[in-house]
Design an enzyme around this catalytic site. Structure first.
Site, PDB file in Angstrom:
ATOM      1  NE  ARG A  73      98.401  51.574  44.651  1.00 50.60           N
ATOM      2  CZ  ARG A  73      98.487  50.266  44.512  1.00 50.60           C
ATOM      3  NH1 ARG A  73      99.133  49.569  45.388  1.00 50.60           N
ATOM      4  NH2 ARG A  73      97.924  49.640  43.509  1.00 50.60           N
ATOM      5  CE  LYS A 180      76.183  41.578  43.763  1.00 50.43           C
ATOM      6  NZ  LYS A 180      77.176  41.448  42.786  1.00 50.43           N
ATOM      7  CG  HIS A 210      72.285  47.502  43.415  1.00 51.40           C
ATOM      8  ND1 HIS A 210      73.023  46.380  43.135  1.00 51.40           N
ATOM      9  CD2 HIS A 210      71.655  47.825  42.276  1.00 51.40           C
ATOM     10  CE1 HIS A 210      72.838  46.057  41.870  1.00 51.40           C
ATOM     11  NE2 HIS A 210      72.008  46.915  41.319  1.00 51.40           N
ATOM     12  CE  LYS A 214      67.885  47.268  40.884  1.00 53.68           C
ATOM     13  NZ  LYS A 214      68.344  48.159  39.828  1.00 53.68           N
ATOM     14  CD  GLU A 248      72.999  42.397  34.225  1.00 57.08           C
ATOM     15  OE1 GLU A 248      73.354  43.561  34.408  1.00 57.08           O
ATOM     16  OE2 GLU A 248      73.618  41.415  34.645  1.00 57.08           O
ATOM     17  CG  ASP A 267      77.605  39.147  39.534  1.00 55.09           C
ATOM     18  OD1 ASP A 267      78.042  39.935  40.401  1.00 55.09           O
ATOM     19  OD2 ASP A 267      77.142  39.530  38.435  1.00 55.09           O
ATOM     20  CG  HIS A 272      71.175  41.340  43.058  1.00 53.46           C
ATOM     21  ND1 HIS A 272      71.536  42.156  44.092  1.00 53.46           N
ATOM     22  CD2 HIS A 272      72.082  41.576  42.076  1.00 53.46           C
ATOM     23  CE1 HIS A 272      72.608  42.855  43.751  1.00 53.46           C
ATOM     24  NE2 HIS A 272      72.962  42.512  42.529  1.00 53.46           N
TER      25      HIS A 272
HETATM   26  C1  BG6 Z   1      75.473  43.787  40.168  1.00 56.54           C
HETATM   27  C2  BG6 Z   1      76.169  42.657  39.450  1.00 56.54           C
HETATM   28  O1  BG6 Z   1      75.262  43.451  41.511  1.00 56.54           O
HETATM   29  O2  BG6 Z   1      74.237  44.065  39.554  1.00 56.54           O
HETATM   30  C3  BG6 Z   1      76.334  42.977  37.994  1.00 56.54           C
HETATM   31  O3  BG6 Z   1      77.450  42.443  40.031  1.00 56.54           O
HETATM   32  C4  BG6 Z   1      75.024  43.406  37.374  1.00 56.54           C
HETATM   33  O4  BG6 Z   1      76.888  41.871  37.294  1.00 56.54           O
HETATM   34  C5  BG6 Z   1      74.359  44.493  38.211  1.00 56.54           C
HETATM   35  O5  BG6 Z   1      75.283  43.882  36.065  1.00 56.54           O
HETATM   36  C6  BG6 Z   1      72.986  44.820  37.680  1.00 56.54           C
HETATM   37  O6  BG6 Z   1      72.424  45.866  38.404  1.00 56.54           O
HETATM   38  P1  BG6 Z   1      71.151  46.626  37.840  1.00 56.54           P
HETATM   39  O7  BG6 Z   1      70.758  47.554  38.930  1.00 56.54           O
HETATM   40  O8  BG6 Z   1      71.594  47.322  36.584  1.00 56.54           O
HETATM   41  O9  BG6 Z   1      70.122  45.595  37.540  1.00 56.54           O
END
Ligand code: BG6
Length: 519
Positions: A73, A180, A210, A214, A248, A267, A272
């Site tokens: 938009r 997701k 994702h 990796k 993280e 999350d 993951h």
């Molecule tokens: C995402 C989460 O799926 O993965 C985030 O929603 C997270 O909260 C991210 O920061 C981390 O991805 P990566 O590849 O940097 O480990």
């Protein structure tokens, strides 16, 4: 084009006639196609998707007439959109910038302005896509990437169906890519799946996790199933427990809209970490075909059970302000956009067991958190102690348990920890480590997860995309924890930024005499 060159519109992609098609090392190049991104103004699109598309083009893996259409938009022209992609590529692409690659890619850009409830906009999108088939030779093959909140899935799916964009005709394909969160519990995941399944057949739905893109995660399968060394000891006879950590150091500034009320368990653990568990614990598939691989993962997830009582076997926390990496940072409640009374957890840990003959009695500890001591993701398989140590006790005081650690990121590689004699006249034994690092072992740099996954969508290669059943099963595992936490009077325990989480996380392992690794 040389005679005999075949452009396939199906999943096989471009086939180089000069090479043996059975050689799986050949780069796989997508056949004629286009990609439409919804949510093109979002962070994910700028930081990951657009750069990944450029990197694929740069590596020669996109078809010559590839088209990228943005839908948003915004009052943008195609040139404005091109400028946004350009900035994203210059800032975040992995591979060097090459003008001629960029120019060729940019010829395939289109932009359609509109909101999700605007029928006209979707009709314009439909005619844009048809036009691309004519001028770019995209062959009627189009993927729709929904990088948008799940609340917008129903309306977008309906629009794709209404405008005819989802209709697959003969050899032509239409695919949908979903990011997701796939719902926020089992019930909502089922509802979401029903909406998507109404419009796209299951084999046209690509759910992105994702982590599966990796290199180091795929290497879990290579290490386990290409070697004789590990598999014989990969079971409850030898393994004491498994720790899967995704830590993280970043906070959640700027992400309140998505994260507040969602939290770390939904999350990261639901997707993951449970996928990493599945890769670690699954049986050997008879082949790496997507059906075989997914069916082994589903079996493991079906056998995965929470260990209770939940108050003792899980932990949750929320970061407070503190010093991290020499910087004074805010606590979650002070981050912009978060409810000052937020009960959202930024640290979550759970205990699971995989109820199979191979894993009976081996706890799998899963933990994730923001603003922790450092950024690290790893799978650590910790072995039992040797049943007998023929040494004086004082000689083995510094001997721990053997460990096999997949360093998912950063510093990608594998570490093995075992005991070794300390040089000298005594038979003293101490822990040492042996390292394999991608950086030193290979010259090629690993592609970004999104490069691999976007290419797989365009190739129609579904192995690395979780199916419906995996998503629902993962919610089934996690739902009781979240419900329990929600019903509790107390919110998540505070932990200072830069630490390794709340005290309850330490207690959760201490009750069985174990400790978390400090990677
Ligand atoms: C995402 C989460 O799926 O993965 C985030 O929603 C997270 O909260 C991210 O920061 C981390 O991805 P990566 O590849 O940097 O480990």
């Amino acid at each position: 084009m040389t005679s005999g060159t075949k452009i396939s519109s199906g999943s096989a992609g471009y086939v180089n006639p000069l090479r043996d098609p059975r050689d799986k090392r050949l780069p796989r190049i997508a056949g004629p196609c286009g990609l439409v991104i919804f949510g093109v103004t979002g962070d994910l699109s700028r930081k990951k998707l657009m750069p990944a598309i450029y990197d694929l083009a740069n590596r020669g893996l996109l078809p010559p007439g590839f088209a990228l259409t943005g839908f948003a938009r915004r009052d943008w022209s195609t040139d404005d959109f091109g400028q946004i992609v350009y900035e994203a590529v210059r800032q975040h692409a992995r591979t060097p910038f090459r003008q001629e690659v960029w120019d060729r890619l940019a010829e395939g850009f289109r932009f359609v302005e509109g909101s999700f409830d605007d029928d006209d906009a979707f009709d314009r999108l439909e005619s844009t896509v048809r036009d691309l088939d004519r001028v770019r030779g995209t062959g009627g093959n189009h993927a729709f990437y929904l990088s948008i909140p799940p609340s917008a899935f129903p309306v977008v799916c309906k629009q794709l169906a209404r405008s005819g964009l989802s209709a697959q005709d003969g050899e032509q394909w239409r695919r949908v890519v979903i990011e997701k969160p796939f719902g926020h519990d089992l019930q909502s995941a089922r509802e979401l799946n029903a909406i998507v399944d109404d419009v796209f057949p299951e084999d046209s739905v690509f759910r992105i996790d994702h982590y599966l893109g990796k290199e180091t995660v795929q290497n879990v399968l290579a290490m386990r199933f290409a070697n004789q060394l590990f598999e014989p000891i990969w079971n409850s006879h030898y393994v004491d427990h498994v720790q899967i950590t995704m830590a993280e150091d970043i906070g959640l500034g700027g992400r309140a809209g998505y994260y507040d009320g969602i939290g770390a368990a939904r999350d990261v653990i639901q997707n993951h970490l449970l996928q990493l568990l599945a890769f670690t614990a699954m049986e050997e598939p008879t082949s790496f075909s997507s059906d075989e691989l997914r069916s082994e993962k589903i079996k493991v997830l079906n056998a995965t059970k929470l260990v209770g009582p939940i108050d003792e076997t899980t932990a949750r926390g929320q970061y407070t302000g503190g010093w991290q990496g020499g910087q004074l940072v805010r606590g979650l409640k002070e981050e912009e956009g978060f409810d000052p009374n937020s009960r959202t957890e930024t640290f979550a840990a759970i205990t699971c067991e995989v109820e199979t003959r191979r894993w009976a009695g081996v706890p799998f500890y899963l933990r994730t958190g923001k603003r922790l001591g450092r950024r690290v993701t790893e799978i650590a398989v910790i072995f039992k102690r040797a049943p007998h140590l023929p040494f004086d006790q004082t000689m083995t005081e510094e001997l721990g348990q053997n460990a096999f650690v997949v360093r998912v990121q950063p510093d990608e590689g594998v570490t093995m920890r075992f005991g070794s004699k300390v040089p000298g006249s005594q038979m003293e034994v101490r822990d040492v480590t042996m390292d394999f690092g991608y950086g030193t072992a290979f010259t090629e740099a690993s592609p970004e997860a999104y490069e691999r996954l976007i290419l797989d969508v365009l190739l129609g290669e579904p192995s690395l995309f979780p199916v419906n059943e995996e998503v629902e099963r993962s919610w089934e595992i996690l739902d009781p924890v979240i419900e329990h936490w929600q019903a509790a009077e107390e919110g998540p325990a505070p932990y200072p930024a830069g630490s390794w989480g709340p005290e309850s996380a330490e207690k959760m392992l201490a009750r069985t005499g174990r400790t978390w690794r400090r990677p």
